[in-house]
Design a protein around this motif. Structure first.
Motif, PDB file in Angstrom:
ATOM      1  N   LYS A 188      -0.754   3.012  11.771  1.00  0.00           N
ATOM      2  CA  LYS A 188      -1.400   3.952  11.709  1.00  0.00           C
ATOM      3  C   LYS A 188      -0.999   4.788  10.356  1.00  0.00           C
ATOM      4  N   HIS A 189      -0.211   4.141   9.338  1.00  0.00           N
ATOM      5  CA  HIS A 189       0.011   5.279   7.675  1.00  0.00           C
ATOM      6  C   HIS A 189      -0.636   4.528   7.372  1.00  0.00           C
ATOM      7  N   THR A 190      -0.939   5.507   5.868  1.00  0.00           N
ATOM      8  CA  THR A 190      -1.927   5.041   4.940  1.00  0.00           C
ATOM      9  C   THR A 190      -1.354   5.862   4.134  1.00  0.00           C
ATOM     10  N   SER A 191      -1.909   5.324   2.220  1.00  0.00           N
ATOM     11  CA  SER A 191      -1.596   6.173   1.475  1.00  0.00           C
ATOM     12  C   SER A 191      -2.645   5.770   0.284  1.00  0.00           C
ATOM     13  N   THR A 192      -2.414   6.644  -1.094  1.00  0.00           N
ATOM     14  CA  THR A 192      -3.934   5.977  -1.470  1.00  0.00           C
ATOM     15  C   THR A 192      -2.859   6.726  -2.855  1.00  0.00           C
ATOM     16  N   TRP A 193      -3.390   6.521  -3.850  1.00  0.00           N
ATOM     17  CA  TRP A 193      -3.053   5.922  -5.805  1.00  0.00           C
ATOM     18  C   TRP A 193      -2.515   7.460  -6.075  1.00  0.00           C
ATOM     19  N   GLU A 194      -3.272   8.541  -5.607  1.00  0.00           N
ATOM     20  CA  GLU A 194      -2.480   9.911  -5.707  1.00  0.00           C
ATOM     21  C   GLU A 194      -1.434  10.357  -5.803  1.00  0.00           C
TER      22      GLU A 194
END
Length: 211
Positions: A46-52
């Motif tokens: 359920k977890h996501t992240s982006t480079w920012e």
């Protein structure tokens, strides 16, 4: 479930490789040649992240890299201590003084990190206080006045001393064999000499002028 000697040998090799990788990362962090590309996006469950959010700036890498290098010594100490626990009966009082000293150094450095991974602190047992543990020309730990003190590399001869101890345990305790045809890594493209925490980079060759 206890691991076989062969399994422990492979775990020690993996710990050594992780340490070597951490040391190389620190070199490139100091020279500002480490790529800073984080995944554009990543997800798991359920977890996501982006480079920012996930990426690191150069100043953050320069701060984190020495700690990564330091913490990687804990992995070697922990792996050694477990190998002793499962394959060397009564290692603390072993008839071979080098084996007994290797066990104590691995155990005491591992215990320091177990109190806090990022701020390891020495916790010296009463029977180990004010003693010197030495493994030939490999490593030496003097516990005098160390109890309760922050653990530092110079207490046992530097970060490479733990790496050499890990190798020593593989060959002299677990009976590992040297590879017959070891494949060498790629030759460094950037020539760096590291002495303690000082990095010296070779920029170019000095040319002689015979005229």
């Amino acid at each position: 479930m206890a691991f076989t000697k062969e399994h422990h040998i492979n775990l020690l090799k993996l710990a050594e490789q992780q340490f070597r990788l951490a040391c190389i990362v620190r070199v490139h962090a100091a020279l500002e040649t480490l790529p800073l590309d984080a995944p554009v996006s990543q997800s798991f469950g359920k977890h996501t992240s982006t480079w920012e959010e996930f990426g690191l700036r150069q100043d953050q890498i320069e701060y984190a890299a020495p700690t990564l290098e330091f913490v990687s010594t804990f992995v070697m100490s922990s792996a050694m201590r477990q190998a002793f626990a499962e394959h060397v009966p009564n290692a603390r009082n072993h008839k071979n003084s080098n084996v007994a000293a290797a066990y104590q150094i691995a155990r005491l450095t591992r215990n320091a990190f177990s109190h806090h991974m990022l701020v390891p602190r020495c916790s010296i047992d009463d029977d180990c206080k004010n003693r010197k543990f030495e493994v030939g020309e490999v490593i030496r730990l003097d516990t005098s006045n160390l109890d309760g003190q922050p653990l530092r590399w110079d207490h046992y001869g530097g970060h490479l001393a733990i790496w050499r101890l890990c190798q020593w345990v593989r060959f002299n305790v677990l009976d590992d064999k040297s590879p017959v045809d070891r494949v060498l890594p790629e030759r460094p493209a950037i020539k760096v000499i590291k002495q303690g925490n000082l990095f010296v980079r070779k920029i170019g060759d000095l040319s002689s002028d015979d005229g």
